[in-house]
Write a protein that holds these residues in place. Structure first.
Motif, PDB file in Angstrom:
ATOM      1  N   GLU A 207      39.710  33.422 -62.434  1.00 55.05           N
ATOM      2  CA  GLU A 207      39.262  32.974 -61.117  1.00 55.05           C
ATOM      3  C   GLU A 207      39.370  34.127 -60.126  1.00 55.05           C
ATOM      4  O   GLU A 207      40.317  34.907 -60.173  1.00 55.05           O
ATOM      5  CB  GLU A 207      40.152  31.823 -60.637  1.00 55.05           C
ATOM      6  N   LEU A 208      38.404  34.212 -59.247  1.00 58.27           N
ATOM      7  CA  LEU A 208      38.435  35.189 -58.176  1.00 58.27           C
ATOM      8  C   LEU A 208      38.496  34.404 -56.863  1.00 58.27           C
ATOM      9  O   LEU A 208      37.592  33.637 -56.550  1.00 58.27           O
ATOM     10  CB  LEU A 208      37.191  36.077 -58.188  1.00 58.27           C
ATOM     11  N   ILE A 209      39.585  34.590 -56.138  1.00 54.51           N
ATOM     12  CA  ILE A 209      39.755  33.907 -54.859  1.00 54.51           C
ATOM     13  C   ILE A 209      39.311  34.860 -53.759  1.00 54.51           C
ATOM     14  O   ILE A 209      39.843  35.962 -53.633  1.00 54.51           O
ATOM     15  CB  ILE A 209      41.218  33.491 -54.646  1.00 54.51           C
ATOM     16  N   VAL A 210      38.342  34.439 -52.979  1.00 54.34           N
ATOM     17  CA  VAL A 210      37.834  35.250 -51.873  1.00 54.34           C
ATOM     18  C   VAL A 210      38.518  34.778 -50.594  1.00 54.34           C
ATOM     19  O   VAL A 210      38.478  33.595 -50.253  1.00 54.34           O
ATOM     20  CB  VAL A 210      36.300  35.137 -51.758  1.00 54.34           C
ATOM     21  N   VAL A 211      39.166  35.734 -49.915  1.00 57.87           N
ATOM     22  CA  VAL A 211      39.938  35.430 -48.715  1.00 57.87           C
ATOM     23  C   VAL A 211      39.287  36.116 -47.513  1.00 57.87           C
ATOM     24  O   VAL A 211      39.271  37.346 -47.438  1.00 57.87           O
ATOM     25  CB  VAL A 211      41.393  35.928 -48.858  1.00 57.87           C
ATOM     26  N   PRO A 212      38.722  35.340 -46.589  1.00 60.86           N
ATOM     27  CA  PRO A 212      38.174  35.945 -45.381  1.00 60.86           C
ATOM     28  C   PRO A 212      39.288  36.648 -44.598  1.00 60.86           C
ATOM     29  O   PRO A 212      40.348  36.064 -44.366  1.00 60.86           O
ATOM     30  CB  PRO A 212      37.605  34.764 -44.590  1.00 60.86           C
ATOM     31  N   LEU A 213      39.046  37.900 -44.224  1.00 61.33           N
ATOM     32  CA  LEU A 213      40.033  38.667 -43.477  1.00 61.33           C
ATOM     33  C   LEU A 213      39.774  38.538 -41.982  1.00 61.33           C
ATOM     34  O   LEU A 213      38.625  38.502 -41.550  1.00 61.33           O
ATOM     35  CB  LEU A 213      39.972  40.136 -43.895  1.00 61.33           C
ATOM     36  N   PRO A 214      40.838  38.485 -41.201  1.00 60.26           N
ATOM     37  CA  PRO A 214      40.655  38.339 -39.749  1.00 60.26           C
ATOM     38  C   PRO A 214      40.148  39.625 -39.105  1.00 60.26           C
ATOM     39  O   PRO A 214      40.369  40.720 -39.617  1.00 60.26           O
ATOM     40  CB  PRO A 214      42.070  38.019 -39.253  1.00 60.26           C
ATOM     41  N   ASP A 215      39.459  39.470 -37.996  1.00 62.19           N
ATOM     42  CA  ASP A 215      39.059  40.617 -37.164  1.00 62.19           C
ATOM     43  C   ASP A 215      40.235  40.935 -36.259  1.00 62.19           C
ATOM     44  O   ASP A 215      40.301  40.467 -35.118  1.00 62.19           O
ATOM     45  CB  ASP A 215      37.827  40.277 -36.317  1.00 62.19           C
ATOM     46  N   TYR A 216      41.179  41.684 -36.788  1.00 60.11           N
ATOM     47  CA  TYR A 216      42.401  41.978 -36.026  1.00 60.11           C
ATOM     48  C   TYR A 216      42.719  43.450 -36.091  1.00 60.11           C
ATOM     49  O   TYR A 216      42.641  44.022 -37.170  1.00 60.11           O
ATOM     50  CB  TYR A 216      43.569  41.168 -36.589  1.00 60.11           C
ATOM     51  N   PRO A 217      43.038  44.100 -35.043  1.00 57.71           N
ATOM     52  CA  PRO A 217      43.105  43.554 -33.689  1.00 57.71           C
ATOM     53  C   PRO A 217      41.742  43.417 -33.022  1.00 57.71           C
ATOM     54  O   PRO A 217      41.626  42.771 -31.989  1.00 57.71           O
ATOM     55  CB  PRO A 217      43.987  44.541 -32.930  1.00 57.71           C
ATOM     56  N   GLY A 218      40.690  43.973 -33.630  1.00 57.31           N
ATOM     57  CA  GLY A 218      39.354  43.838 -33.053  1.00 57.31           C
ATOM     58  C   GLY A 218      38.298  43.815 -34.133  1.00 57.31           C
ATOM     59  O   GLY A 218      38.555  44.110 -35.293  1.00 57.31           O
ATOM     60  N   GLN A 219      37.088  43.493 -33.764  1.00 58.90           N
ATOM     61  CA  GLN A 219      35.980  43.312 -34.706  1.00 58.90           C
ATOM     62  C   GLN A 219      35.703  44.547 -35.562  1.00 58.90           C
ATOM     63  O   GLN A 219      35.315  44.429 -36.710  1.00 58.90           O
ATOM     64  CB  GLN A 219      34.722  42.918 -33.940  1.00 58.90           C
ATOM     65  N   HIS A 220      35.916  45.738 -35.037  1.00 57.41           N
ATOM     66  CA  HIS A 220      35.580  46.953 -35.779  1.00 57.41           C
ATOM     67  C   HIS A 220      36.787  47.573 -36.481  1.00 57.41           C
ATOM     68  O   HIS A 220      36.673  48.650 -37.059  1.00 57.41           O
ATOM     69  CB  HIS A 220      34.908  47.962 -34.844  1.00 57.41           C
TER      70      HIS A 220
ATOM     71  N   LEU B 128      48.543  35.939 -39.483  1.00 59.46           N
ATOM     72  CA  LEU B 128      47.160  36.254 -39.846  1.00 59.46           C
ATOM     73  C   LEU B 128      46.692  35.616 -41.147  1.00 59.46           C
ATOM     74  O   LEU B 128      45.518  35.711 -41.492  1.00 59.46           O
ATOM     75  CB  LEU B 128      46.982  37.770 -39.925  1.00 59.46           C
ATOM     76  N   LEU B 129      47.594  34.964 -41.868  1.00 58.01           N
ATOM     77  CA  LEU B 129      47.223  34.344 -43.146  1.00 58.01           C
ATOM     78  C   LEU B 129      46.518  33.013 -42.868  1.00 58.01           C
ATOM     79  O   LEU B 129      47.058  32.152 -42.174  1.00 58.01           O
ATOM     80  CB  LEU B 129      48.471  34.111 -43.989  1.00 58.01           C
ATOM     81  N   SER B 130      45.321  32.847 -43.402  1.00 58.09           N
ATOM     82  CA  SER B 130      44.565  31.620 -43.133  1.00 58.09           C
ATOM     83  C   SER B 130      45.263  30.412 -43.758  1.00 58.09           C
ATOM     84  O   SER B 130      45.934  30.511 -44.790  1.00 58.09           O
ATOM     85  CB  SER B 130      43.137  31.723 -43.678  1.00 58.09           C
ATOM     86  N   ASP B 131      45.082  29.265 -43.115  1.00 56.71           N
ATOM     87  CA  ASP B 131      45.671  28.024 -43.625  1.00 56.71           C
ATOM     88  C   ASP B 131      45.137  27.675 -45.002  1.00 56.71           C
ATOM     89  O   ASP B 131      45.872  27.178 -45.846  1.00 56.71           O
ATOM     90  CB  ASP B 131      45.403  26.875 -42.657  1.00 56.71           C
ATOM     91  N   VAL B 132      43.855  27.950 -45.234  1.00 59.65           N
ATOM     92  CA  VAL B 132      43.249  27.630 -46.529  1.00 59.65           C
ATOM     93  C   VAL B 132      43.878  28.470 -47.639  1.00 59.65           C
ATOM     94  O   VAL B 132      44.242  27.953 -48.701  1.00 59.65           O
ATOM     95  CB  VAL B 132      41.711  27.845 -46.485  1.00 59.65           C
ATOM     96  N   PHE B 133      44.044  29.771 -47.403  1.00 62.81           N
ATOM     97  CA  PHE B 133      44.644  30.639 -48.421  1.00 62.81           C
ATOM     98  C   PHE B 133      46.114  30.303 -48.614  1.00 62.81           C
ATOM     99  O   PHE B 133      46.614  30.259 -49.731  1.00 62.81           O
ATOM    100  CB  PHE B 133      44.457  32.105 -48.044  1.00 62.81           C
ATOM    101  N   ARG B 134      46.822  30.025 -47.521  1.00 59.77           N
ATOM    102  CA  ARG B 134      48.226  29.610 -47.616  1.00 59.77           C
ATOM    103  C   ARG B 134      48.348  28.362 -48.500  1.00 59.77           C
ATOM    104  O   ARG B 134      49.190  28.292 -49.386  1.00 59.77           O
ATOM    105  CB  ARG B 134      48.796  29.319 -46.227  1.00 59.77           C
ATOM    106  N   ARG B 135      47.488  27.377 -48.263  1.00 60.87           N
ATOM    107  CA  ARG B 135      47.519  26.132 -49.039  1.00 60.87           C
ATOM    108  C   ARG B 135      47.204  26.410 -50.515  1.00 60.87           C
ATOM    109  O   ARG B 135      47.833  25.848 -51.404  1.00 60.87           O
ATOM    110  CB  ARG B 135      46.527  25.132 -48.444  1.00 60.87           C
ATOM    111  N   THR B 136      46.248  27.292 -50.778  1.00 62.51           N
ATOM    112  CA  THR B 136      45.917  27.660 -52.158  1.00 62.51           C
ATOM    113  C   THR B 136      47.142  28.211 -52.876  1.00 62.51           C
ATOM    114  O   THR B 136      47.436  27.834 -54.010  1.00 62.51           O
ATOM    115  CB  THR B 136      44.781  28.712 -52.179  1.00 62.51           C
ATOM    116  N   LEU B 137      47.871  29.083 -52.202  1.00 61.24           N
ATOM    117  CA  LEU B 137      49.066  29.678 -52.804  1.00 61.24           C
ATOM    118  C   LEU B 137      50.178  28.653 -52.975  1.00 61.24           C
ATOM    119  O   LEU B 137      50.840  28.611 -54.030  1.00 61.24           O
ATOM    120  CB  LEU B 137      49.541  30.854 -51.955  1.00 61.24           C
TER     121      LEU B 137
END
Length: 79
Positions: free
Chosen positions: A25-38, A61-70
């Motif tokens: 399985e490959l889990i794709v985790v959207p990364l935050p735009d932090y501290p800015g978009q670029h 910065l860890l998304s709730d969805v990825f946290r729940r997956t783990l």
């Protein structure tokens, strides 16, 4: 796999093709735009596995969805 400014959907698709059959399985985790978009964020900036069921995380910065997956897979966290 982190999905962000340097790894897009096409890159993920190509990696899946190259690694076909070599992973369950490959889990794709959207990364935050932090501290800015670029700015560039790495998945390892959010989580560092230290054992088979233990990871050091940056909760803010860890998304709730990825946290729940783990958590569903039995991981424990050190924040």
């Amino acid at each position: 796999m982190g999905l962000g400014a340097r790894t897009n959907d096409e890159g993920i698709r190509q990696l899946k093709v190259l690694l076909d059959g070599s992973f369950d399985e490959l889990i794709v985790v959207p990364l935050p735009d932090y501290p800015g978009q670029h700015d560039v964020m790495h998945l390892m900036s959010l989580i560092s596995p230290v054992d088979r069921d233990l990871a050091v995380i940056y909760s803010r910065l860890l998304s709730d969805v990825f946290r729940r997956t783990l958590l569903d897979r039995g991981y424990r966290f050190v924040d």
